[in-house]
Design a protein around this motif. Structure first.
Motif, short mmCIF file in Angstrom:
data_model
loop_
_atom_site.label_atom_id
_atom_site.label_comp_id
_atom_site.label_asym_id
_atom_site.label_seq_id
_atom_site.Cartn_x
_atom_site.Cartn_y
_atom_site.Cartn_z
N THR A 169 5.47 -18.20 38.88
CA THR A 169 4.27 -17.98 38.07
C THR A 169 3.12 -18.30 38.70
N ASN A 170 1.95 -17.75 38.51
CA ASN A 170 0.55 -18.08 38.95
C ASN A 170 0.15 -19.33 37.90
N ALA A 171 -1.01 -19.53 38.00
CA ALA A 171 -1.67 -20.65 37.42
C ALA A 171 -1.16 -20.81 36.01
N SER A 172 -1.14 -19.70 35.18
CA SER A 172 -0.59 -19.82 33.78
C SER A 172 0.43 -18.76 33.68
N CYS A 173 1.10 -18.91 32.64
CA CYS A 173 2.25 -17.65 32.39
C CYS A 173 2.41 -17.64 30.97
N PRO A 174 2.60 -16.55 30.86
CA PRO A 174 2.91 -16.15 29.12
C PRO A 174 3.89 -16.83 28.48
N LEU A 175 3.74 -17.57 27.52
CA LEU A 175 4.90 -18.31 26.98
C LEU A 175 6.46 -17.77 26.67
N GLN A 176 6.36 -16.42 26.25
CA GLN A 176 7.68 -15.80 26.19
C GLN A 176 8.44 -15.99 27.47
N HIS A 177 7.71 -15.84 28.68
CA HIS A 177 8.55 -15.87 29.86
C HIS A 177 8.99 -17.29 30.25
N LEU A 178 8.25 -18.18 30.00
CA LEU A 178 8.67 -19.55 30.12
C LEU A 178 9.57 -19.90 29.09
N LEU A 179 9.85 -19.47 28.21
CA LEU A 179 10.85 -19.83 27.14
C LEU A 179 12.01 -18.95 27.70
N HIS A 180 11.84 -17.96 27.97
CA HIS A 180 13.17 -17.08 28.29
C HIS A 180 13.81 -17.52 29.59
N ALA A 181 12.96 -18.08 30.51
CA ALA A 181 13.62 -18.80 31.68
C ALA A 181 14.22 -20.01 31.39
N LYS A 182 13.59 -20.78 30.30
CA LYS A 182 14.28 -22.06 30.06
C LYS A 182 15.36 -21.74 29.24
N ALA A 183 15.72 -20.70 28.48
CA ALA A 183 16.69 -20.68 27.51
C ALA A 183 17.88 -20.14 28.56
N ARG A 184 17.73 -19.47 29.63
CA ARG A 184 18.70 -18.99 30.55
C ARG A 184 18.94 -19.94 31.62
N ARG A 185 18.17 -21.22 31.38
CA ARG A 185 18.30 -22.01 32.69
C ARG A 185 18.13 -21.47 34.09
N VAL A 186 17.02 -20.45 34.31
CA VAL A 186 16.64 -20.14 35.03
C VAL A 186 15.35 -20.99 35.80
N PRO A 187 15.44 -21.38 37.12
CA PRO A 187 14.40 -22.20 37.72
C PRO A 187 13.03 -21.56 37.76
N ILE A 188 12.12 -22.45 37.31
CA ILE A 188 10.70 -22.13 37.34
C ILE A 188 9.86 -22.74 38.43
N ILE A 189 9.01 -21.99 39.07
CA ILE A 189 8.26 -22.44 40.01
C ILE A 189 6.83 -22.07 39.90
N HIS A 190 5.97 -22.96 39.78
CA HIS A 190 4.65 -23.06 39.39
C HIS A 190 3.66 -22.90 40.39
#
Length: 336
Positions: A46-67
């Motif tokens: 994700t760039n500087a900010s990311c829609p919350l639904q995408h962040l929660l979707h990734a977290k729920a599926r244990r997908v790594p998030i790179i900011h």
């Protein structure tokens, strides 16, 4: 590897330019980048900010998030008194990320100052440019009417007075004191408090506003000029400066933000020292001092030009940037 990179692509702009280059670079290495959320993906970038639904979707599926973080908001930024409100999406994304990529050391300093200290692992990766496209050789726009004319250029999305007014003032000082036959070419759109600058300041054959130029046509303008002018307040990692360097264009700027990390005074350009950090009070620039640095560059332009190009080849190639990103991506997905 499938990377979900939620980005709204536009014809111009640093984020869209990066997204296209990033996707093309990874595709060449047999990976794919999706700008719309696919059913399955291995990483969320994700760039500087990311829609919350995408962040929660990734977290729920244990997908790594790179900011991927460049700048933040502060009282003297475009956010003005609402800087804390504008920083909240950045703060949230940074807190939920598994890894942070800062676009410069200055970017990290700003994040630690205004978003708070965190212990999340991070990597510093500067922006990269296609040095095969942005290069000194190739077609050039006819910006000068004779070989003796000095041509200065700047490229940006102009939203604040500090991004344009000091350039105009310094150019006029240079024209009056050092070399009367010169031109300033300004590329980009004007918004907000500076929306009327093109109508106010345009002078035929002296100060030209060219509007938005597509990125693939920009090298022809850059290689036709003598030096690149840039006075933005605290830039986190300006892609337009790196593109100018790649075209062998010396940079005349200000020693704040990430500029000292990108431009070496006396080599790839000249940076004017400034007092303070510009976070909480307006920064004042001396147009005459900027004109002096312009004159210094023009007195030995070949040296500066060669150093600018070499700097881009050594530090800011697209391949180097892609490989750095890929190192981070593979580290977070060891089972792929």
């Amino acid at each position: 590897m499938i990377i979900f990179f939620p980005t709204r692509l536009s014809p111009t702009g640093g984020s869209s330019s990066f997204a296209r280059k990033f996707a093309a670079g990874l595709k060449a290495l047999s990976h794919s980048v999706a700008f719309e959320r696919p059913q399955k993906y291995d990483l969320l970038l994700t760039n500087a900010s990311c829609p919350l639904q995408h962040l929660l979707h990734a977290k729920a599926r244990r997908v790594p998030i790179i900011h991927r973080l460049d700048g933040v908001y502060y009282p003297q930024s475009v956010a003005d008194k609402q800087w804390r409100l504008h920083n909240f999406p950045l703060w949230l994304t940074r807190r939920l990320a598994d890894h942070i990529i800062y676009q410069s050391g200055y970017s990290r300093h700003c994040a630690e100052t205004f978003l708070g200290h965190i212990r999340t692992p991070y990597t510093l990766i500067y922006n990269g440019v296609d040095t095969g496209q942005f290069k000194p050789d190739g077609p050039a726009e006819p910006l000068r009417s004779n070989g003796n004319r000095h041509v200065f250029i700047t490229v940006s999305r102009f939203r604040r007075p500090d991004q344009i007014d000091p350039l105009i003032d310094a150019f006029n000082v240079y024209r009056n004191r050092y070399h009367a036959d010169c031109k300033l070419v300004i590329i980009g759109n004007f918004e907000g408090t500076v929306a009327d600058r093109p109508q106010q300041l345009s002078q035929p054959r002296i100060i030209e506003f060219r509007g938005i130029v597509p990125n693939n046509k920009l090298p022809a303008y850059l290689r036709a000029a003598d030096a690149f002018l840039f006075t933005h307040l605290n830039p986190p990692c300006p892609n337009n400066v790196i593109e100018a360097l790649a075209c062998g264009l010396p940079v005349c700027g200000v020693a704040d933000g990430a500029m000292p990390e990108l431009v070496s005074s006396g080599n790839s350009g000249e940076l004017l020292p400034v007092q303070g950090n510009g976070f909480f009070s307006p920064r004042q620039l001396d147009p005459a001092a900027i004109a002096v640095t312009m004159h210094k560059i023009m007195q030995n332009r070949l040296h500066y030009s060669q150093a600018a190009r070499q700097s881009a080849l050594d530090r800011f190639t697209l391949d180097h940037m892609i490989n750095q990103y890929l190192t981070v991506l593979t580290r977070l997905t060891p089972n792929l």
